[in-house]
Structure formats: C-alpha cells, structure tokens
Design a protein around this motif. Structure first.
Motif, mmCIF file in Angstrom:
data_model
loop_
_atom_site.group_PDB
_atom_site.id
_atom_site.type_symbol
_atom_site.label_atom_id
_atom_site.label_comp_id
_atom_site.label_asym_id
_atom_site.label_seq_id
_atom_site.Cartn_x
_atom_site.Cartn_y
_atom_site.Cartn_z
ATOM 1 N N ARG A 65 0.462 11.045 8.341
ATOM 2 C CA ARG A 65 -0.097 9.703 8.134
ATOM 3 C C ARG A 65 -1.000 9.606 6.913
ATOM 4 N NH1 ARG A 65 -3.120 8.598 13.359
ATOM 5 N NH2 ARG A 65 -4.048 6.950 12.087
ATOM 6 N N VAL A 66 -1.121 10.670 6.125
ATOM 7 C CA VAL A 66 -1.999 10.655 4.955
ATOM 8 C C VAL A 66 -1.149 10.652 3.686
ATOM 9 C CG1 VAL A 66 -3.814 11.851 3.697
ATOM 10 C CG2 VAL A 66 -3.817 11.849 6.203
ATOM 11 N N CYS A 67 -1.410 9.687 2.817
ATOM 12 C CA CYS A 67 -0.714 9.562 1.536
ATOM 13 C C CYS A 67 -1.732 9.717 0.414
ATOM 14 C CB CYS A 67 -0.036 8.192 1.448
ATOM 15 S SG CYS A 67 0.537 7.743 -0.209
ATOM 16 N N ILE A 68 -1.378 10.486 -0.600
ATOM 17 C CA ILE A 68 -2.256 10.706 -1.751
ATOM 18 C C ILE A 68 -1.682 9.965 -2.952
ATOM 19 C CG2 ILE A 68 -3.266 12.421 -3.280
ATOM 20 C CD1 ILE A 68 -4.268 12.470 -0.338
ATOM 21 N N PHE A 69 -2.552 9.174 -3.591
ATOM 22 C CA PHE A 69 -2.129 8.433 -4.786
ATOM 23 C C PHE A 69 -2.922 8.969 -5.979
ATOM 24 C CE2 PHE A 69 -2.152 5.199 -7.992
ATOM 25 C CZ PHE A 69 -0.900 4.617 -7.922
ATOM 26 N N SER A 70 -2.231 9.520 -6.968
ATOM 27 C CA SER A 70 -2.877 10.085 -8.154
ATOM 28 C C SER A 70 -2.705 9.139 -9.329
ATOM 29 C CB SER A 70 -2.258 11.447 -8.506
ATOM 30 O OG SER A 70 -2.329 12.328 -7.416
ATOM 31 N N GLY A 71 -3.812 8.875 -10.033
ATOM 32 C CA GLY A 71 -3.735 8.014 -11.205
ATOM 33 C C GLY A 71 -4.346 6.649 -10.949
#
Length: 562
Positions: A108-114
């Motif tokens: 359930r964890v999403c990482i968004f880079s940038g």
C-alpha cells in the motif's frame, strides 16, 4: 476520488508548500478529484495524527518527506498500515526514496521521486484507476516543459494558511552546486516572468500574511530581477515581512541605493557564508570571496533596517578547529544580527555523501544525518565546537546583548575564544536543566565577565542592554546602590518644569512616571554614542521604540544641574 495531502511541518507557524502544489497538479490532471490539505507538526503526538487521518475518508494519503519529518513519517506509515485498510499511501519529497527502502515490501506504499509538476500521464492514469505502482520517477522539472505557477487560492488564507508563514517560489534551481546540498543533484534554473511574479504576489498580499518567505535558493542570482521584485514589494502596504536567501557577491550599487529606502522591518536576508576558509569554500564548490561577503554584510548592517542572518556550517571539509574559530571571528566582525552555526548533514544523494569515506566522515545513518567526526575534527573537537555553537545561538541570536557584543567586537575581542570559555559555563548550567531566559543568560555573562579589567564597564553594558529591551526593573545581579524608584523620585524633585520635545508643564508627572532613568558612567555613555557627556548626565529610557531591526527602546541624555 478523495485525496488528502498531509504536511508535517517543523512548527505550527510553518506551512507545507508541497501540499498546495500537489493539489494544483492533481486537480489539473484529474478534474473530478477532490484534494484536502491537512497540516500537523513534528511535535504533535503520533497517535493523535494517526487517529485524525484514519477518520478521514480518502482513497489516497499523500505525504511530503523531508529530513526533519521523515522519522515521524515512518512511524505514521507503520501505524496507518495497522489501523486502516483503506487509503493507499504516496510519499514524495527529497526523503521519499529513503523511506521507500524501508517500506519496499508493503503493497500500500507508493514512492514518488522528483517534482510533482513533472509527473507523467501514467501516474495520473494509475491514480484514477486506483492501481498505483510501488515507485514512480519523474523527469527533471527543467526538462519537462512546464510553467510554474502559484498554487494558492483565496480561500487558503482563511483555511490552511491562516496564521502561518506563506512560502513562494519566484524561481526554481540554484546557480551553485554546493557538494553538501540536494540542489547539487539538480541542474538548470527556472525563473518566472516578472509580470507573473507581480500578479501572484499581489494576489497573496491582499490577505496580509505576517511573513512571506521566498524559497528561491539564491534569490539574487539575477540582480536586476531581484531588484525589480524588491521595488514591487516595497510599494505594497501591509504588515508582511519578506524573507530572502541571498548570495553576498551578487549585490549591485543600484541594489544598495534602493535598500537605503526600505522601511525597517520589511526585509529579512539570510546569507549563506558557510565558512571563510578558502580551502573549505573550494572543496564544497562555493565560489564566494570572503572579503566581498564581509563588505556586503557590513554595508547592509549599516542600514539598520534589514534583519541580517548569516550561516556558518560546522564539519565541512578542510575546516579545522582553528579555521572554524577564524570563521566565527570573521562573522562577528561583519556584525550581522543573527549568526547560525549549523551542523553539517550528510544527505543521501549528494556529492558529500559519495565522498564521505574519503574524508573519514562519521555521521548518523538516520535523519537528519548529523556529522560526529571527520579527518580534520575528531569527536571531542567537533562536540566542543557544536556546544560552542549552541551557546552562541542562545546568547547572540536575539536582541538581549547588542551593546555588549558591539563593545567586545570593536575592542578586538577574540569572540571564538570568548564563546569557547562561556560554553563551559553554559554546558554546566543550561544543559543541566536551567532555562535560557534573558535574566538567566545575563547572569551567566555577568559571572563569565567577572574579574576582567573592564568588568565594571561590562556590567554597565549588561544593564544598558537590559533596560533597552524595555524592562522596568533590574534583576538582582544588576542592582545598584540607588534603585530605579529612587532615581524616579529624584527626577520628580530635580527635572525642570518642561523640556522641549519631551514634556511640558502639564505632562511632566506623567512623563516621569512612564520612563526609566539610570545614571551610567561617562565611559558607558561614550560607548553608547554620547560623546563627551557632561557632568550630572543620566540616561532616560523612553517608552517609544526605535524604528530599527531590534526595536529597542529609544534613549535620551538628560543633564540635571544643581
């Protein structure tokens, strides 16, 4: 679709600019989505934050992860995954990937880079379909062809921005590539059109925020552009204080001429000195000439209308205890209002992190990644310098002892040594639980200065500084043979019936009742600007404040003849 953008700020008066940008971008790409902004602080109880977020009906919770909140964020994510089976959690910001490493096995964890402004269409497609992946990486903002606009709406100023500082970008990126800074990993600069900046600022200032902080990494990288914005802001009515981060070598004569006209208390400048050691500046790629920086800061201080904040960083490459002491003395000689001795942080993704083993850096593996030692400073030496900085922070970065510091610096005092010795007393007394009120600090200075050849003058300077801060009593350590009340009684008997500019016959009693009087030595009066004071002179501390940065009480020299 319901999204909650969560800001975890350092304190209540801060606001989370990233949440407003997120709302703007999501609603642009997904017009049917509703985005709510919720803000907390790192000092709020984690349990209460989790309960409030668990109560919030949402499809997604978005968090902005930075070094000062990432440990709390990990705690919150762990708990939210336990108490709620509903919303997916999306984490962005400079610490997102670090959190992602620790949360990599959680569906359930999403990482968004940038930068969110550079997010691709696949990200919004997946949001809409509620099928977000575990990781998204946006291209560079500078290569995305986007136009940066203000993310604020009129209703924000009575809602999530009420009683908080407002943050604003007129540019993004930095002309420097300092090896310790996350900006060194980014390339390119983006500047908003000046007409756009004026329009956006006007829309913000209608709401009369108390503070507007420009988050431009180097606001004056284009001096003429910076001057144009300053001129616009100076024309606006209102109570707003404007804060800027500036490079000391990018001031022009035209800028200095304009700043002489600025109303006191409207502008606050943060100038990153970092060090005055040439080898250190070269190693961190900070090409600022210390002499140029010194001249700029002294010229700005002489205006006495702009709050000047100068930064030093402890633990940089090639900075020994001796060179850092010189940096402290150099900073004092420039006479800024505020000297911050920050501790170097080895941030993931920076050049400093990559080269840390070469210079034998030992630092914490957890945010904010503070340094403990390097090849130039062992743990004991760095600890002593850190405590010296904490001592300096408490004693200097206020308006408590302005005249004392000016006297010591003008007399050639080695301020680095002064605070080295004061820190020993400070650590014993303050770190053991004592408070740091002005009275406590004044007592510590009084003890530290005791036994010097100029101890009597220093005691008078402490008294002068105390009364200039508006106090109407003297603490025990500054008491004299004649009390303030006895001096006031003497004024009733000896002041003339009227003094031009101060009081007339009818207002005499009220004037004497409201002011504070003190009889100083001729030496003290000379130190505070009263040249060749006559016999019988004494200072009157008026109820009005100076229209200067510190807003100290005005004084007037009175001469009483028999």
């Amino acid at each position: 679709m319901k999204i909650v953008a969560v800001g975890i700020n350092a304190r209540y008066t801060h606001s989370c600019l990233a949440c407003f940008y997120l709302r703007q971008e999501v609603e642009h790409h997904l017009p049917d989505a509703a985005v709510a902004i919720r803000q907390f602080t790192i000092n709020d109880p984690p349990y209460e934050i989790v309960q409030q977020l668990a109560d919030e009906p949402a499809d997604y919770l978005f968090f902005s992860a930075v070094i000062w909140n990432s440990e709390l964020l990990e705690h919150l994510i762990d708990d939210l995954l336990v108490v709620s089976n509903g919303p997916r959690i999306v984490v962005g910001g400079p610490q997102a990937e670090v959190i992602g490493i620790r949360c990599a096995d959680r569906d359930r964890v999403c990482i968004f880079s940038g930068a969110i402004e550079a997010a691709g269409s696949d990200f919004y497609r997946d949001l809409r379909q509620k099928e977000v992946r575990g990781h998204y990486r946006a291209p560079s903002f500078h290569g995305a062809g986007r136009v940066l606009t203000s993310p604020y709406r009129p209703e924000d100023f009575a809602g999530p921005l009420a009683n908080r500082a407002v943050y604003y970008e007129s540019s993004r990126g930095c002309p420097f590539s300092c090896s310790y800074c996350l900006s060194s990993a980014e390339h390119g600069l983006y500047h908003k059109d000046l007409d756009q900046v004026r329009m956006e600022l006007a829309a913000i200032l209608v709401h009369r925020p108390k503070t507007l902080r420009f988050v431009d990494r180097t606001f004056n990288d284009r001096p003429q552009r910076a001057l144009a914005i300053w001129r616009f802001l100076a024309e606006q009515d209102g109570p707003t204080l404007f804060h800027f981060e500036l490079a000391p070598d990018r001031f022009t004569e035209e800028m200095f001429a304009f700043l002489e006209t600025v109303e006191a208390g409207r502008f606050q400048f943060e100038i990153g000195l970092q060090s005055t050691n040439p080898s250190t500046l070269a190693a961190i790629r900070r090409p600022v000439d210390p002499e140029t920086a010194a001249e700029t800061i002294r010229r700005l201080r002489r205006l006495e209308t702009i709050h000047l904040h100068v930064d030093l960083i402890l633990g940089l490459p090639f900075e020994s205890a001796a060179t850092f002491a010189r940096s402290i003395n150099d900073a004092f000689a420039m006479e800024p209002h505020y000297i911050q001795m920050g501790l170097l942080k080895i941030l993931p993704g920076t050049e400093m992190a990559a080269t840390a083993p070469v210079h034998h850096y030992r630092f914490s593996p957890r945010p904010p990644y503070p340094v403990f030692a390097n090849r130039w400073l062992d743990e004991t030496a760095l600890r002593a310098l850190y405590r010296r900085g904490e001592c300096l922070e408490r004693f200097v970065n206020n308006r408590y002892f302005v005249a004392l510091w000016r006297y010591l610096v003008a007399g050639g005092e080695d301020m680095a040594m002064f605070f080295r010795d004061l820190a020993k007393l400070f650590v014993r007394r303050v770190f053991s639980g004592a408070g740091t009120t002005q009275e406590t600090l004044s007592i510590l200075l009084f003890e530290h200065l005791y036994g010097r050849g100029d101890a009597d003058l220093c005691r008078e300077l402490l008294t002068y500084d105390w009364l200039r801060c508006g106090h109407r009593f003297l603490p025990d350590h500054l008491q004299q043979d004649v009390t303030l009340e006895e001096l006031r009684d003497e004024m009733y008997r000896r002041l003339p019936a009227a003094i031009d500019g101060l009081f007339d016959r009818r207002g005499r009693s009220r004037f004497i009742k409201k002011q504070i009087f003190y009889r100083f030595s001729p030496q003290l009066l000379e130190q505070t600007g009263c040249s060749d004071p006559p016999d019988g002179a004494l200072l009157c501390f008026l109820t009005q404040r100076e229209e200067r940065v510190f807003g100290l009480q005005k004084t007037v020299l009175l001469t009483i003849s028999d």
